[in-house]
Design a protein around this motif. Structure first.
Motif, PDB file in Angstrom:
ATOM      1  N   ALA A  73      36.715  48.069  37.203  1.00  0.00           N
ATOM      2  CA  ALA A  73      38.143  47.911  37.505  1.00  0.00           C
ATOM      3  C   ALA A  73      38.419  46.750  38.442  1.00  0.00           C
ATOM      4  O   ALA A  73      39.517  46.178  38.429  1.00  0.00           O
ATOM      5  N   THR A  74      37.435  46.398  39.264  1.00  0.00           N
ATOM      6  CA  THR A  74      37.636  45.344  40.261  1.00  0.00           C
ATOM      7  C   THR A  74      36.862  44.071  39.935  1.00  0.00           C
ATOM      8  O   THR A  74      36.775  43.173  40.766  1.00  0.00           O
ATOM      9  N   ALA A  75      36.333  43.987  38.721  1.00  0.00           N
ATOM     10  CA  ALA A  75      35.530  42.835  38.328  1.00  0.00           C
ATOM     11  C   ALA A  75      36.411  41.728  37.751  1.00  0.00           C
ATOM     12  O   ALA A  75      37.568  41.949  37.377  1.00  0.00           O
ATOM     13  N   TRP A  76      35.841  40.537  37.646  1.00  0.00           N
ATOM     14  CA  TRP A  76      36.611  39.395  37.166  1.00  0.00           C
ATOM     15  C   TRP A  76      37.136  39.578  35.744  1.00  0.00           C
ATOM     16  O   TRP A  76      38.293  39.195  35.477  1.00  0.00           O
ATOM     17  N   PRO A  77      36.374  40.118  34.769  1.00  0.00           N
ATOM     18  CA  PRO A  77      36.944  40.255  33.425  1.00  0.00           C
ATOM     19  C   PRO A  77      38.233  41.067  33.406  1.00  0.00           C
ATOM     20  O   PRO A  77      39.186  40.711  32.697  1.00  0.00           O
ATOM     21  N   ALA A  78      38.284  42.159  34.174  1.00  0.00           N
ATOM     22  CA  ALA A  78      39.515  42.963  34.224  1.00  0.00           C
ATOM     23  C   ALA A  78      40.637  42.170  34.892  1.00  0.00           C
ATOM     24  O   ALA A  78      41.792  42.204  34.444  1.00  0.00           O
ATOM     25  N   TRP A  79      40.291  41.458  35.954  1.00  0.00           N
ATOM     26  CA  TRP A  79      41.290  40.648  36.655  1.00  0.00           C
ATOM     27  C   TRP A  79      41.847  39.559  35.732  1.00  0.00           C
ATOM     28  O   TRP A  79      43.062  39.322  35.679  1.00  0.00           O
ATOM     29  N   ASP A  80      40.972  38.899  35.007  1.00  0.00           N
ATOM     30  CA  ASP A  80      41.419  37.837  34.108  1.00  0.00           C
ATOM     31  C   ASP A  80      42.297  38.382  32.995  1.00  0.00           C
ATOM     32  O   ASP A  80      43.258  37.725  32.570  1.00  0.00           O
ATOM     33  N   ALA A  81      41.976  39.582  32.529  1.00  0.00           N
ATOM     34  CA  ALA A  81      42.823  40.198  31.501  1.00  0.00           C
ATOM     35  C   ALA A  81      44.238  40.439  32.039  1.00  0.00           C
ATOM     36  O   ALA A  81      45.228  40.211  31.329  1.00  0.00           O
ATOM     37  N   LEU A  82      44.334  40.874  33.276  1.00  0.00           N
ATOM     38  CA  LEU A  82      45.649  41.108  33.872  1.00  0.00           C
ATOM     39  C   LEU A  82      46.398  39.800  34.124  1.00  0.00           C
ATOM     40  O   LEU A  82      47.587  39.682  33.842  1.00  0.00           O
ATOM     41  N   ARG A  83      45.686  38.821  34.655  1.00  0.00           N
ATOM     42  CA  ARG A  83      46.334  37.569  35.049  1.00  0.00           C
ATOM     43  C   ARG A  83      46.614  36.662  33.848  1.00  0.00           C
ATOM     44  O   ARG A  83      47.688  36.059  33.762  1.00  0.00           O
ATOM     45  N   THR A  84      45.652  36.563  32.924  1.00  0.00           N
ATOM     46  CA  THR A  84      45.785  35.604  31.826  1.00  0.00           C
ATOM     47  C   THR A  84      46.377  36.236  30.573  1.00  0.00           C
ATOM     48  O   THR A  84      47.357  35.739  30.020  1.00  0.00           O
ATOM     49  N   GLU A  85      45.784  37.333  30.141  1.00  0.00           N
ATOM     50  CA  GLU A  85      46.249  37.950  28.898  1.00  0.00           C
ATOM     51  C   GLU A  85      47.583  38.664  29.083  1.00  0.00           C
ATOM     52  O   GLU A  85      48.482  38.530  28.260  1.00  0.00           O
TER      53      GLU A  85
END
Length: 202
Positions: free
Chosen positions: A164-176
């Motif tokens: 939940a706190t890793a970069w892939p999840a963050w990128d999904a929220l920010r970019t996708e």
């Protein structure tokens, strides 16, 4: 003897400056969104010849290794440990705040890593080391809640917190999803809060 060594020392210092300039140029290009900087672009940015790039680095993977070391030092400074003694909500807010700063800074490097990691094992290894470090930080911060759980559940909840706190999840929220930093942070905080609450409820 010292006078005789001076020219050698001067050449070594110039070589070190050139090497640093090449690494700095590569980092700058990646930060600007160039996920696959070529030797000519790196050389132009560093103000050196392409030949000079390969005089200081055997190949581009060797250069990427030096870049990894430089970037790792920068990102490590953004890892702020959050102790386990504060109230849970304060810990969640602190973790998410610090993690948002780190993940935002990490974004250009992780995008470049996704391109190069299949051909440069050292990049994948560096990502794995970073993930392991952040996992240990979460494990320490939420130790009171995690240690109260059965062993199997504890590991599962920790894995979920890491995801939940890793970069892939963050990128999904920010970019996708196109969320702002504030909105993405609120989503991550809600996820962390929900995971810990659900685990506590059994």
């Amino acid at each position: 003897m010292q006078r005789a060594a001076a020219p050698t020392d001067g050449r070594a210092a110039r070589a070190a400056r050139t090497r640093d300039a090449i690494v700095d140029a590569t980092v700058a290009l990646v930060e600007e969104g160039d996920v696959r900087p070529t030797a000519p672009r790196i050389a132009a940015r560093a103000g050196v010849s392409v030949r000079s790039v390969f005089q200081h680095f055997d190949d581009l993977p060797a250069l990427y290794t030096a870049v990894i070391d430089r970037v790792s030092d920068r990102l490590a400074a953004l890892v702020v440990p959050v102790g386990p003694d504060a109230p849970l909500e304060e810990r969640i807010e602190a973790v998410v705040r610090h993690r948002a700063d780190l993940l935002e800074a990490m974004t250009p490097y992780r995008r470049a890593a996704a391109v190069h990691a299949p051909f440069a094992p050292q990049i994948g290894a560096a990502v794995a080391r970073g993930t392991a470090l952040l996992r240990r930080e979460l494990e320490a911060t939420f130790a009171p809640e995690l240690d109260a759980l059965p062993a199997a559940t504890r590991d599962e909840v920790l894995d979920a917190l890491v995801a939940a706190t890793a970069w892939p999840a963050w990128d999904a929220l920010r970019t996708e999803a196109g969320l702002s930093v504030a909105r993405a942070s609120a989503v991550v905080a809600r996820t962390v809060r929900s995971l810990l609450a659900a685990a506590a409820d059994g």
